[in-house]
Design a protein around this motif. Structure first.
Motif, PDB file in Angstrom:
ATOM      1  N   VAL A  79      76.356   2.121  28.140  1.00 14.29           N
ATOM      2  CA  VAL A  79      76.759   1.072  27.115  1.00 14.29           C
ATOM      3  C   VAL A  79      77.357   1.783  25.992  1.00 14.29           C
ATOM      4  N   TYR A  80      78.087   0.936  25.118  1.00 11.99           N
ATOM      5  CA  TYR A  80      78.810   1.270  23.713  1.00 11.99           C
ATOM      6  C   TYR A  80      77.883   0.541  22.888  1.00 11.99           C
ATOM      7  N   LEU A  81      77.796   1.094  21.719  1.00 12.21           N
ATOM      8  CA  LEU A  81      76.868   0.754  20.703  1.00 12.21           C
ATOM      9  C   LEU A  81      77.671   0.421  19.406  1.00 12.21           C
ATOM     10  N   PHE A  82      77.169  -0.515  18.703  1.00  9.81           N
ATOM     11  CA  PHE A  82      77.862  -1.009  17.440  1.00  9.81           C
ATOM     12  C   PHE A  82      76.719  -1.491  16.386  1.00  9.81           C
ATOM     13  N   TRP A  83      76.938  -1.362  15.023  1.00 10.83           N
ATOM     14  CA  TRP A  83      76.380  -1.937  14.083  1.00 10.83           C
ATOM     15  C   TRP A  83      77.556  -2.686  13.205  1.00 10.83           C
ATOM     16  N   TYR A  84      77.049  -3.900  13.064  1.00 11.62           N
ATOM     17  CA  TYR A  84      77.576  -5.068  12.301  1.00 11.62           C
ATOM     18  C   TYR A  84      77.003  -5.307  11.013  1.00 11.62           C
ATOM     19  N   VAL A  85      77.753  -5.630  10.104  1.00 14.61           N
ATOM     20  CA  VAL A  85      77.022  -6.073   8.910  1.00 14.61           C
ATOM     21  C   VAL A  85      77.448  -7.696   8.561  1.00 14.61           C
ATOM     22  N   GLN A  86      76.588  -8.148   7.904  1.00 12.12           N
ATOM     23  CA  GLN A  86      76.885  -9.592   7.366  1.00 12.12           C
ATOM     24  C   GLN A  86      76.436  -9.945   5.921  1.00 12.12           C
ATOM     25  N   TYR A  87      77.510  -9.686   5.181  1.00 12.08           N
ATOM     26  CA  TYR A  87      77.024  -9.979   3.647  1.00 12.08           C
ATOM     27  C   TYR A  87      76.989 -11.592   3.456  1.00 12.08           C
ATOM     28  N   PRO A  88      76.161 -12.157   2.513  1.00  8.23           N
ATOM     29  CA  PRO A  88      75.984 -13.242   2.339  1.00  8.23           C
ATOM     30  C   PRO A  88      77.409 -14.229   2.247  1.00  8.23           C
ATOM     31  N   ASN A  89      77.158 -15.183   3.306  1.00 13.98           N
ATOM     32  CA  ASN A  89      78.176 -16.215   3.247  1.00 13.98           C
ATOM     33  C   ASN A  89      79.554 -15.709   4.030  1.00 13.98           C
ATOM     34  N   GLN A  90      79.500 -14.409   4.577  1.00 14.98           N
ATOM     35  CA  GLN A  90      80.613 -14.145   5.604  1.00 14.98           C
ATOM     36  C   GLN A  90      80.224 -13.863   6.774  1.00 14.98           C
ATOM     37  N   GLY A  91      81.475 -13.327   7.377  1.00 17.63           N
ATOM     38  CA  GLY A  91      81.143 -13.047   9.004  1.00 17.63           C
ATOM     39  C   GLY A  91      80.846 -11.698   9.164  1.00 17.63           C
ATOM     40  N   LEU A  92      80.817 -11.460  10.404  1.00 13.83           N
ATOM     41  CA  LEU A  92      80.295  -9.994  10.872  1.00 13.83           C
ATOM     42  C   LEU A  92      81.299  -9.011  10.785  1.00 13.83           C
ATOM     43  N   GLN A  93      80.944  -7.785  10.055  1.00 17.09           N
ATOM     44  CA  GLN A  93      82.208  -6.916   9.830  1.00 17.09           C
ATOM     45  C   GLN A  93      81.545  -5.532  10.724  1.00 17.09           C
ATOM     46  N   LEU A  94      82.402  -4.890  11.508  1.00 22.67           N
ATOM     47  CA  LEU A  94      82.012  -3.674  12.175  1.00 22.67           C
ATOM     48  C   LEU A  94      81.595  -2.593  10.978  1.00 22.67           C
ATOM     49  N   LEU A  95      80.495  -1.877  11.039  1.00 21.70           N
ATOM     50  CA  LEU A  95      80.182  -0.773  10.370  1.00 21.70           C
ATOM     51  C   LEU A  95      80.481   0.370  11.140  1.00 21.70           C
ATOM     52  N   LEU A  96      80.152   0.507  12.122  1.00 18.29           N
ATOM     53  CA  LEU A  96      80.326   1.903  13.046  1.00 18.29           C
ATOM     54  C   LEU A  96      80.178   1.371  14.644  1.00 18.29           C
ATOM     55  N   LYS A  97      80.650   2.376  15.406  1.00 21.86           N
ATOM     56  CA  LYS A  97      80.622   2.359  16.859  1.00 21.86           C
ATOM     57  C   LYS A  97      80.408   3.758  17.384  1.00 21.86           C
ATOM     58  N   TYR A  98      79.747   3.548  18.624  1.00 23.74           N
ATOM     59  CA  TYR A  98      79.530   4.820  19.468  1.00 23.74           C
ATOM     60  C   TYR A  98      79.980   4.472  20.887  1.00 23.74           C
ATOM     61  N   LEU A  99      81.085   5.161  21.358  1.00 23.72           N
ATOM     62  CA  LEU A  99      81.633   5.034  22.599  1.00 23.72           C
ATOM     63  C   LEU A  99      81.150   6.046  23.494  1.00 23.72           C
ATOM     64  N   SER A 100      81.719   7.520  23.126  1.00 25.93           N
ATOM     65  CA  SER A 100      81.296   8.329  23.610  1.00 25.93           C
ATOM     66  C   SER A 100      81.539   9.690  22.564  1.00 25.93           C
ATOM     67  N   GLY A 101      81.267  10.992  23.042  1.00 23.05           N
ATOM     68  CA  GLY A 101      81.432  12.041  22.177  1.00 23.05           C
ATOM     69  C   GLY A 101      80.120  12.302  21.398  1.00 23.05           C
ATOM     70  N   SER A 102      80.589  12.785  20.315  1.00 22.35           N
ATOM     71  CA  SER A 102      79.184  13.143  19.346  1.00 22.35           C
ATOM     72  C   SER A 102      78.326  12.129  19.143  1.00 22.35           C
ATOM     73  N   THR A 103      77.199  12.245  19.273  1.00 21.16           N
ATOM     74  CA  THR A 103      76.074  11.505  19.001  1.00 21.16           C
ATOM     75  C   THR A 103      75.961  11.050  17.469  1.00 21.16           C
ATOM     76  N   LEU A 104      76.582  11.678  16.661  1.00 22.23           N
ATOM     77  CA  LEU A 104      76.245  11.323  15.145  1.00 22.23           C
ATOM     78  C   LEU A 104      77.639  10.619  14.630  1.00 22.23           C
ATOM     79  N   VAL A 105      77.730   9.292  14.512  1.00 23.09           N
ATOM     80  CA  VAL A 105      78.799   8.470  14.230  1.00 23.09           C
ATOM     81  C   VAL A 105      78.696   8.193  12.734  1.00 23.09           C
ATOM     82  N   LYS A 106      79.905   8.177  11.978  1.00 26.91           N
ATOM     83  CA  LYS A 106      80.016   7.717  10.634  1.00 26.91           C
ATOM     84  C   LYS A 106      80.750   6.420  10.557  1.00 26.91           C
TER      85      LYS A 106
END
Lengths: 113, 113
Positions: B31-58
């Protein structure tokens, strides 16, 4: 910065009526999606669309729902004969490829009364 | 099928304190992994993603996440939060060969002064 835009932001409709939710994906994106979030529940996948056809759909996406890309810029979700339980926030999203991150619009809050 | 569990529905935290939001997933395929953030009254915004490689993603806004395959986790952290980080955070997974996102239930972060 390019963004996905959705209209309207709020829609109130009577039970049994048809609604069309509209989305303008990011212009160079090829994959388009609809998700929904019923109040207090998870964001759920409805459908993905690529090359002018549905590429995947969930069990929620039954004959009541349809999607269309009527021109080169819009992507619509039609809900026929709306039910109270269709009340939710509907999010449109798009991506360049199927396995890259999806960019979301701000959502359309649909209230069925 | 994939599933995502966010163990904390709400996390209150004081300004300038660290925060960790937990996410565990289950999948029989890569799988690929994602974190999204939703600020009040807004849509979903991508914070970060992990596709492959280094396990620590910024990601954006000082957030980072670590992919742990053996524990099937993808926890999100920020060493020092601001009032503006008050939002709902969603963990999501996607099959490496698919295009649909499966979301967790979300974690509401409330940053207090």
């Amino acid at each position: 910065e390019p963004e996905v835009t959705q209209t309207p932001s709020h829609q109130v409709t009577q039970m049994g009526q048809e609604v069309i939710l509209r989305c303008v994906p990011i212009s160079n994106h090829l994959y388009f999606y609809w998700y929904r979030q019923i109040l207090g529940q998870k964001v759920e996948f409805l459908v993905s669309f690529y090359n002018n056809e549905i590429s995947e759909k969930s069990e929620i996406f039954d004959d009541q729902f349809s999607v269309e890309r009527p021109d080169g810029s819009n992507f619509t979700l039609k809900i026929r004969s709306t039910k109270l339980e269709d009340s939710a926030m509907y999010f449109c999203a798009s991506s360049t490829q199927g396995d890259t991150e999806a960019f979301f619009g701000q959502g359309t809050r649909l209230t069925v009364v | 099928a994939q599933s995502v569990t966010q163990l904390d529905s709400q996390v209150p935290v004081f300004e300038e304190a660290p925060v960790e939001l937990r996410c565990n997933y289950s999948s029989s395929v890569s799988v690929y992994l994602f974190w999204y953030v939703q600020y009040p009254n807004q849509g979903l915004q991508l914070l970060l993603k992990y596709l492959s490689g280094s396990t620590l993603v910024k990601g954006i806004n000082g957030f980072e996440a670590e992919f742990n395959k053996s524990q099937t986790s993808f926890h999100l952290r920020k060493p020092s939060v601001h009032i503006s980080d008050t939002a709902e955070y969603f963990c999501a997974v996607k099959k490496a060969a698919g295009n649909k996102l499966t979301f967790g239930g979300g974690t509401r972060v409330l940053v207090k002064p």
